[in-house]
Write an enzyme that holds these catalytic residues in place. Structure first.
Site, mmCIF file in Angstrom:
data_model
loop_
_atom_site.group_PDB
_atom_site.id
_atom_site.type_symbol
_atom_site.label_atom_id
_atom_site.label_comp_id
_atom_site.label_asym_id
_atom_site.label_seq_id
_atom_site.Cartn_x
_atom_site.Cartn_y
_atom_site.Cartn_z
ATOM 1 N N ASN A 74 0.972 -1.075 -0.164
ATOM 2 C CA ASN A 74 -0.087 -0.148 -0.294
ATOM 3 C C ASN A 74 0.712 1.312 -0.319
ATOM 4 O OD1 ASN A 74 0.901 0.740 2.933
ATOM 5 N ND2 ASN A 74 -0.443 -0.923 3.124
ATOM 6 N N LYS B 186 9.822 -17.340 -10.037
ATOM 7 C CA LYS B 186 9.204 -16.105 -10.986
ATOM 8 C C LYS B 186 7.798 -16.419 -11.972
ATOM 9 C CE LYS B 186 9.521 -12.195 -13.905
ATOM 10 N NZ LYS B 186 10.569 -11.894 -15.277
ATOM 11 N N PRO C 288 -2.619 -11.745 9.914
ATOM 12 C CA PRO C 288 -3.348 -12.063 10.627
ATOM 13 C C PRO C 288 -2.736 -10.104 11.200
ATOM 14 C CG PRO C 288 -0.726 -12.136 10.967
ATOM 15 C CD PRO C 288 -0.831 -12.202 9.968
ATOM 16 N N ASP C 289 -3.666 -10.168 12.519
ATOM 17 C CA ASP C 289 -4.532 -8.392 12.554
ATOM 18 C C ASP C 289 -3.464 -8.518 14.707
ATOM 19 O OD1 ASP C 289 -5.156 -5.652 14.399
ATOM 20 O OD2 ASP C 289 -6.816 -6.215 13.231
ATOM 21 N N ILE C 290 -2.215 -6.750 13.991
ATOM 22 C CA ILE C 290 -1.147 -7.298 15.179
ATOM 23 C C ILE C 290 -1.824 -6.764 15.645
ATOM 24 C CG2 ILE C 290 1.338 -6.123 15.617
ATOM 25 C CD1 ILE C 290 1.721 -6.625 12.204
ATOM 26 N N PHE D 290 -4.532 3.281 15.192
ATOM 27 C CA PHE D 290 -4.331 4.109 14.049
ATOM 28 C C PHE D 290 -5.763 3.619 13.182
ATOM 29 C CE2 PHE D 290 -1.709 7.815 13.493
ATOM 30 C CZ PHE D 290 -1.016 7.639 14.866
ATOM 31 N N LYS E 166 -13.678 0.303 15.655
ATOM 32 C CA LYS E 166 -12.584 -0.286 15.953
ATOM 33 C C LYS E 166 -12.184 -0.164 17.466
ATOM 34 C CE LYS E 166 -10.834 0.264 11.567
ATOM 35 N NZ LYS E 166 -10.111 0.720 9.949
ATOM 36 N N LYS F 50 -10.812 -4.382 18.567
ATOM 37 C CA LYS F 50 -9.479 -4.385 18.722
ATOM 38 C C LYS F 50 -8.952 -4.567 20.030
ATOM 39 C CE LYS F 50 -8.025 -3.330 13.689
ATOM 40 N NZ LYS F 50 -7.281 -3.853 13.237
#
Ligand code: CTP
Length: 402
Positions: free
Chosen positions: A215, A293, A310-312, A330, A344, A348
């Site tokens: 991203n 490749k 995974p959600d850190i 964030f 969130k 979370k």
């Protein structure tokens, strides 16, 4: 970027040694770090470097003569110590050390030192025999007993052709001593020695050895937060995806690529007092990245199978053994900013969410407008530089740890 030395006022007294030339580099480096540098050039020092080169680098007047009318009309020797945070004597010659130990005030440098009400640090340099001489060693002891800080001389070739202890410490070494000094001044700061981990930047998820999904995160906000926390005395580990940013001074950086690696590296920093998840973690990864490749094939497109990363933030917030005292996440949103951020926070399990509207040019830009969302409510912060956002967040964290 600003840092520990930013806005610090340092008076350098330059003694008469060949190593005086190193002061020019030192002054340049201190200025780069945002310090305000004033200098007193002793008669001996002026044999090696010129006032013009010092003032060009320090962008300040150079003081030389105790009886110069203009300097003394301003009571130079008193004022110079009062308006600085620290006096650094570099190079500190055997003669200067002896005069300091005896309280002799026969020129502007020694008079300023005797009149000083600020911490004094010396970086001695001299021939190794002069250094080892019991007279010098006795003077050193006397100065240390009076809480004068000493940056010990280094070993190596000396200007006189001999080899031994007596070289002026490297500029890097002098700077890290200055950093340590200013860190130690933060004694009562609640963040001093708090262990804080910051995640920053993007993560890269491999498709094959040459391609990946990622991203647009620049890492700027996370790096600014790591820097601001360090400025206030925290022990900061920065777990960063690939970025082009320099590591902030005094921050330990671990570079990772994938979300999985970022999670592992973050967990390794536990137990920690706080974790601030600023990284733009790529939500999905390729389930089976190719080890070779992938070649283009006529008529068929590669089918990429994605799976969730995974959600850190969630993993750390719900950690059974080492849940930090403060976990901050964030929420980058283009719409329904506060509502999504509040969701969130609950989803979370973290303590605070910094909500930022990324509908404008935030990713990669130098400014950010954020809102601090906690269980107690929402605080709207102004549009400001990412470093100012970082400093405001750091202030909030200081309050939390008070
Ligand atoms: N985060 C994380 N690990 C992930 C995804 C996100 O640690 N795998 C953290 C980010 O560092 C940030 C917060 O979670 O602090 C919010 O990330 P965001 O991508 O905005 O939220 P998501 O949970 O991915 O939700 P969505 O993409 O649906 O908005």
């Amino acid at each position: 970027m600003a840092d520990l030395l930013n806005h610090k006022k340092i008076l350098i007294i330059i003694g008469g040694g060949i190593a005086a030339y190193k002061c020019l580099d030192l002054i340049r480096r201190l200025k780069e770090r945002g310090a305000n540098v004033q200098a007193i050039l002793t008669k001996g020092g002026a044999e090696f470097i010129t006032p013009l080169s010092i003032s060009s680098l320090s962008e300040n007047k150079v003081y030389q003569d105790l009886f110069s009318l203009t300097d003394e009309a301003e009571m130079g020797h008193i004022r110079l110590s009062r308006e600085n945070d620290l006096i650094l004597v570099a190079p500190a010659t055997a003669d200067l050390m002896a005069k300091m130990a005896m309280g002799i005030a026969d020129n502007l440098a020694t008079t300023t030192l005797l009149a000083a009400n600020k911490p004094v640090m010396i970086a001695p340099t001299m021939n190794s025999q002069m250094w080892a001489n019991p007279a010098t060693q006795q003077n050193l002891k006397t100065l240390q007993q009076r809480n004068i800080l000493v940056i010990p001389p280094a070993d190596g070739d000396l200007a006189c052709g001999e080899v031994g202890t007596g070289r002026l410490a490297d500029v890097d070494d002098i700077i890290s001593n200055l950093e340590d000094f200013f860190l130690s001044q933060l004694q009562n700061n609640p963040l001093k020695n708090k262990k804080i981990t910051v995640t920053a930047g993007p993560t890269l998820e491999a498709i094959d050895p040459v391609r990946y999904i990622a991203n647009h995160s620049s890492g700027k906000q996370g790096y600014a937060i790591a820097q601001a926390l360090r400025e206030r005395g925290a022990i900061v580990t920065l777990i960063s995806g690939p970025t082009h940013l320099p590591t902030p001074h005094g921050v330990m950086r671990i570079t990772v690529k994938s979300a999985q690696e970022m999670l592992k590296a973050t967990e390794k920093t536990l137990p920690a007092d706080g974790v601030i998840c600023v990284a733009a973690v790529t939500d999905w990864k390729i389930e089976n990245p190719s080890t070779q490749k992938i070649k283009k094939q006529k008529g068929s497109l590669p089918q990429l199978k994605l799976s969730e990363n995974p959600d850190i933030l969630k993993t750390i917030s719900t950690h059974k053994k080492y849940r930090p005292a403060l976990v901050v996440g964030f929420a980058a949103e283009t719409d329904h900013l506060i509502e999504y951020a509040q969701n969130k926070l609950t989803k979370k399990g973290c303590d605070w969410i910094i909500a930022n509207d990324i509908s404008g040019d935030i990713m990669g830009g130098d400014e950010n407008q954020v809102h601090l969302v906690t269980k107690e409510g929402v605080e709207h912060w102004p549009l400001q530089s990412k470093l100012d956002v970082a400093r405001q967040l750091t202030k909030q964290i200081e309050e939390y740890f008070k």
